[in-house]
Design an enzyme around this catalytic site. Structure first.
Site, PDB file in Angstrom:
ATOM      1  CD  GLU A  87     -53.271  -3.933  56.520  1.00  0.00           C
ATOM      2  OE1 GLU A  87     -53.436  -5.208  57.195  1.00  0.00           O
ATOM      3  OE2 GLU A  87     -54.356  -3.163  56.462  1.00  0.00           O
TER       4      GLU A  87
ATOM      5  CG  HIS B 248     -57.207   4.868  62.192  1.00  0.00           C
ATOM      6  ND1 HIS B 248     -57.695   4.087  63.111  1.00  0.00           N
ATOM      7  CD2 HIS B 248     -57.526   4.506  61.179  1.00  0.00           C
ATOM      8  CE1 HIS B 248     -58.654   2.962  62.549  1.00  0.00           C
ATOM      9  NE2 HIS B 248     -58.430   3.412  61.339  1.00  0.00           N
TER      10      HIS B 248
ATOM     11  CG  HIS C  67     -34.259 -26.581  64.190  1.00  0.00           C
ATOM     12  ND1 HIS C  67     -35.412 -26.670  64.738  1.00  0.00           N
ATOM     13  CD2 HIS C  67     -33.682 -25.406  64.550  1.00  0.00           C
ATOM     14  CE1 HIS C  67     -35.691 -25.454  65.210  1.00  0.00           C
ATOM     15  NE2 HIS C  67     -34.784 -24.731  65.241  1.00  0.00           N
TER      16      HIS C  67
ATOM     17  CG  HIS D  51     -38.531 -30.876  67.285  1.00  0.00           C
ATOM     18  ND1 HIS D  51     -37.824 -30.974  66.195  1.00  0.00           N
ATOM     19  CD2 HIS D  51     -39.828 -29.952  67.140  1.00  0.00           C
ATOM     20  CE1 HIS D  51     -38.563 -30.104  64.943  1.00  0.00           C
ATOM     21  NE2 HIS D  51     -39.638 -29.927  65.599  1.00  0.00           N
TER      22      HIS D  51
HETATM   23  C1  LIG Z   1     -42.324 -16.229  63.583  1.00  0.00           C
HETATM   24  C2  LIG Z   1     -41.689 -17.192  64.424  1.00  0.00           C
HETATM   25  N1  LIG Z   1     -41.932 -17.827  65.471  1.00  0.00           N
HETATM   26  C3  LIG Z   1     -41.148 -18.865  66.156  1.00  0.00           C
HETATM   27  C4  LIG Z   1     -40.232 -19.232  65.702  1.00  0.00           C
HETATM   28  C5  LIG Z   1     -39.372 -20.358  66.169  1.00  0.00           C
HETATM   29  N2  LIG Z   1     -39.598 -21.450  65.513  1.00  0.00           N
HETATM   30  C6  LIG Z   1     -38.567 -22.081  64.986  1.00  0.00           C
HETATM   31  S1  LIG Z   1     -39.020 -23.621  64.456  1.00  0.00           S
HETATM   32  C7  LIG Z   1     -40.479 -23.720  65.072  1.00  0.00           C
HETATM   33  C8  LIG Z   1     -41.534 -24.623  65.017  1.00  0.00           C
HETATM   34  C9  LIG Z   1     -41.595 -25.350  63.873  1.00  0.00           C
HETATM   35  O1  LIG Z   1     -42.544 -26.180  63.726  1.00  0.00           O
HETATM   36  P1  LIG Z   1     -42.714 -26.705  62.152  1.00  0.00           P
HETATM   37  O2  LIG Z   1     -42.772 -25.472  61.392  1.00  0.00           O
HETATM   38  O3  LIG Z   1     -43.748 -27.676  62.210  1.00  0.00           O
HETATM   39  O4  LIG Z   1     -41.416 -27.259  61.751  1.00  0.00           O
HETATM   40  P2  LIG Z   1     -40.879 -28.630  62.311  1.00  0.00           P
HETATM   41  O5  LIG Z   1     -40.462 -28.515  63.770  1.00  0.00           O
HETATM   42  O6  LIG Z   1     -41.735 -29.523  61.971  1.00  0.00           O
HETATM   43  O7  LIG Z   1     -39.380 -28.656  61.355  1.00  0.00           O
HETATM   44  C10 LIG Z   1     -40.667 -22.329  65.727  1.00  0.00           C
HETATM   45  C11 LIG Z   1     -41.911 -22.215  66.656  1.00  0.00           C
HETATM   46  C12 LIG Z   1     -39.802 -18.806  64.501  1.00  0.00           C
HETATM   47  N3  LIG Z   1     -38.688 -19.302  63.766  1.00  0.00           N
HETATM   48  N4  LIG Z   1     -40.635 -17.989  63.684  1.00  0.00           N
END
Ligand SMILES: Cc1ncc(C[n+]2csc(CCOP(=O)(O)OP(=O)(O)O)c2C)c(N)n1
Ligand SMILES: [Mg+2]
Length: 690
Positions: free
Chosen positions: A435, A496, A35, A283
């Site tokens: 938790e 549980h 990214h 993106h």
């Molecule tokens: C628990 C989890 N779910 C999904 C992802 C996959 N993932 C990586 S970045 C992202 C979205 C990120 O959006 P944002 O936090 O706004 O970051 P930006 O794209 O703006 O940098 C996702 C869904 C992940 N890394 N962790």
């Protein structure tokens, strides 16, 4: 458009920021994965924090009072790697010694996402010095930062003395929309607000975009109001590129230590051409060579240069964070030297704690339990052992997610105290019904040097499993303490009653799973895992009583240290049948042993509280416990049978759970699901054809 030359660029600040950006762009492009957008958008935010505010010495990243920086938005890993590189953060080897070499050299930047590099796709704390915690699963880093802030408060209250403010570090976490959406971050933020952790600052990258599209497709809540509701201070930076606004916000945090602070930063995720600004196209992918050039042109960068660090940039970081950190660290070392002279015992505790050594006498006065046919629940014996350990190990601290009375994890010895807002020396942390937040926070506490523990019902391990997995990946020694370990829970019923959790944790790499079979095995289990500092342990205890075995008749419980051991054996050694069990089911294996023995059947009982430790033993020991010539084997465990075939073999029988449980008195459940001595006897006889 003419590409401006380097000379025309306005300030060293701007050049440094664009160096972070372009290193990130080039690394992602070279790896052809990752990214670039988030590092591009956030570069000024992270740069200004590191260069002008973070109390951190790149020449000694171990400094105990350093400010912690957590990149919860782990997908922006190149942002962190570029910053670690430019700031000149040194590597620390496995012995804890600072090296001359950089933690992230320019070659490591170029090896982003390659096998064996220090720059994996998402930051991993056990691989890369300067990465304070492993992030990537969104929300976890935010949760960890709350635990680090708890640790900071606890360390200050426990060790600081008038004139000796040894611990006063701050914790910063950079969060994206994803982090702010995740439940774990919400739980942790709620806890942080309640605890008034004024040493904690979250920086929210409010860039209106997530992976699938505009954030507004799924997220339009008023985050600022939510955090005000949690009891946070909230401030806003309207332009992520405005360094003076950013400075004002960081100063605001530093001047407001009554509550945690959220800084909402309005930013734009980075793209190549300005036309693509705020679009969500492509993106989360490399820009592509053409867009890379456009981006560089935009930044006034030589468009064809790759991995360029312009003259003066390294020096600039050394003059900023480098000089400031070096000075602060040196001052602290002098202070700590004087402290150790004045308070030698406390100083010794700090030294040992930070090296993950246990204090001298850490295992003194641990309880032993007399033989007793009625016995006690392992949660009861656990409570007694844990209390003694916590008395002996001053930095063993933790709590439960609102089940401390059931989990028996309350620390009740004189002076244990509660960790309450503004009463930060207490050892009992009240995590509330959170938790997942608890799991992430305890990881953060443990990363900060404490020996953290977290407790709940075993079934609700599901609610913090993602944090447990990261503890295992990070190789940190968290104690996860679970009670109510099986259908033995009884009337509370299948919601549980854990069934598949044991198998699931046994499948998790680097996780020790301990399920002791009587009170003395509990003591030995704790004794075995406390010195183990390279991974977490899942301790699994019963709600209901089981006999405390007569160790004059059966083998000593110290066998637990080997994971599995011969508890009772056939006369003359060579058995016809081997019975295996863990936890409360051990009593039925022993009962069956006595019955079979009375009928002249040569039987061995193997207590198996920890498969992982057994697997670490040498082949000779394993063969001595489970001789391959004995193929008549029975296992009994009130849980999924998955995995037992490894020990029982193709000719054996596995007694376990094949469905969820049911709500009923324990007696009825044991009858219905067939957990008793007779079932074991029958299975053994069937195998022997008798
Ligand atoms: C628990 C989890 N779910 C999904 C992802 C996959 N993932 C990586 S970045 C992202 C979205 C990120 O959006 P944002 O936090 O706004 O970051 P930006 O794209 O703006 O940098 C996702 C869904 C992940 N890394 N962790
Ligand atoms: Mg976003």
């Amino acid at each position: 458009m003419n590409a401006p030359t380097l000379d025309k660029r306005p300030t060293l600040d701007q050049i440094a920021i664009n160096t972070i950006r372009t290193l990130s762009i080039d690394a992602v492009q070279q790896a052809n994965s990752g990214h670039p957008g988030a590092p591009m958008g956030l570069a000024p935010v992270v740069y200004s924090l590191w260069q002008y505010f973070l109390n951190y010495n790149p020449a000694d990243p171990r400094w105990p009072n350093r400010d912690r920086f957590v990149l919860s938005a782990g997908h922006a890993s190149m942002l962190l790697y570029s910053t670690l590189h430019l700031a000149g953060v040194r590597a620390v080897n496995e012995k804890g010694e600072v090296q001359k070499e950089l933690s992230v050299s320019i070659d490591e930047v170029k090896r982003f996402r390659q096998l064996g590099s220090r720059t994996p796709g998402h930051p991993e704390s056990h691989l890369t010095t300067g990465v304070e915690t492993t992030t990537g699963p969104l929300g976890q880093g935010a949760g960890n930062s709350v635990g680090m802030a708890i640790a900071g408060k606890w360390l200050a209250s426990t060790f600081n003395r008038p004139g000796f403010d040894l611990f006063d570090f701050c914790v910063y976490a950079v969060c994206g929309d994803g982090d702010i959406m995740e439940g774990v971050a919400g739980e942790a933020a709620s806890l942080a607000g309640h605890l008034k952790l004024g040493n904690l600052c979250w920086i929210y990258d409010h860039n209106h975009v997530t992976l699938d599209g505009p954030a507004s497709w799924s997220f339009d809540e008023d985050v600022m109001t939510r955090f005000v509701g949690y009891g946070w201070n909230v401030t806003r930076v309207a332009d992520a590129n405005d360094l003076s606004q950013l400075s004002r916000a960081y100063k605001y945090f530093q001047e407001h230590s009554d509550q945690p602070t959220l800084i909402v930063v309005d930013s734009h995720i980075g793209y190549g051409s300005p036309q693509k600004q705020d679009s969500y196209e492509a993106h989360g992918e490399p820009l592509g060579e053409a867009e890379v050039k456009l981006a560089k042109e935009n930044y006034g960068w030589p468009v064809d240069a790759k991995f360029l660090v312009p003259d003066g940039v390294y020096q600039h970081f050394q003059d900023g964070i480098g000089a400031r950190g070096l000075q602060a660290n040196a001052k602290w070392m002098t202070l700590f030297g004087d402290y150790k002279k004045k308070f030698p015992e406390l100083g010794n505790h700090i030294d040992r704690m930070l090296r993950r050594q246990l204090p001298v006498g850490w295992d003194k006065n641990l309880p032993t339990f007399p033989a007793d046919p009625k016995g006690i629940a392992t949660r009861e014996s656990s409570g007694k052992v844990l209390n003694k350990l916590a008395e002996n190990i001053p930095w063993l601290i933790g709590g439960s997610a609102d089940l401390a009375k059931s989990n028996k994890t309350n620390l009740t010895f004189e002076g244990a105290g509660d960790f309450f807002p503004e009463e930060y020396a207490g050892r009992n942390v009240h995590f509330g019904v959170r938790e997942h937040g608890m799991g992430a926070a305890v990881n953060g506490m443990t990363l900060s040097g404490l020996r953290g523990f977290a407790a709940t019902f075993f079934n609700f391990s599901d609610y913090m499993r993602p944090s447990m997995r990261l503890a295992a990946l990070m190789e940190i020694p968290v104690l996860f303490i679970f009670t109510h370990d099986s259908i033995g829970v009884g009337e509370d019923g299948p919601t549980h009653q854990p069934v598949e959790q044991l198998a699931a944790f046994r499948a998790m790499p680097n996780m020790l799973v301990m399920r002791p079979g009587d009170a003395n095995e509990v003591t030995e289990a704790y004794k075995a895992v406390l010195p183990y500092t390279h991974g977490p342990t899942t301790l699994v205890f019963s709600r209901q009583a089981m006999p405390t075995l007569d160790r004059t008749k059966y083998a000593p419980a110290s066998g637990v240290a080997k994971g599995a051991y011969v508890l009772a054996d056939a006369e003359g050694g060579k058995p016809d049948v081997i019975l295996m069990a863990s936890g409360t089911e051990l009593q039925w294996a022993v009962g069956a042993y006595e019955k079979l023995k009375a009928e002249g059947i040569k039987t061995r009982v193997v207590s198996m509280p920890c498969w992982e430790l057994f697997e670490k033993q040498d082949a000779a020991y394993k063969e001595s416990v489970l001789p391959s010539s004995v193929t008549a084997r029975v296992s009994i465990e009130m849980a999924s049978t998955l995995g037992w075939d490894r020990y029982v073999g193709p000719k054996g029988k596995i007694i376990g759970m094949h469905t969820f449980g049911a709500s009923a008195p324990l007696r009825d459940l044991l009858n219905k699901f067939g957990f008793n001595t007779d079932t074991v006897v029958r299975a053994a006889k069937e195998l022997l054809g008798r």
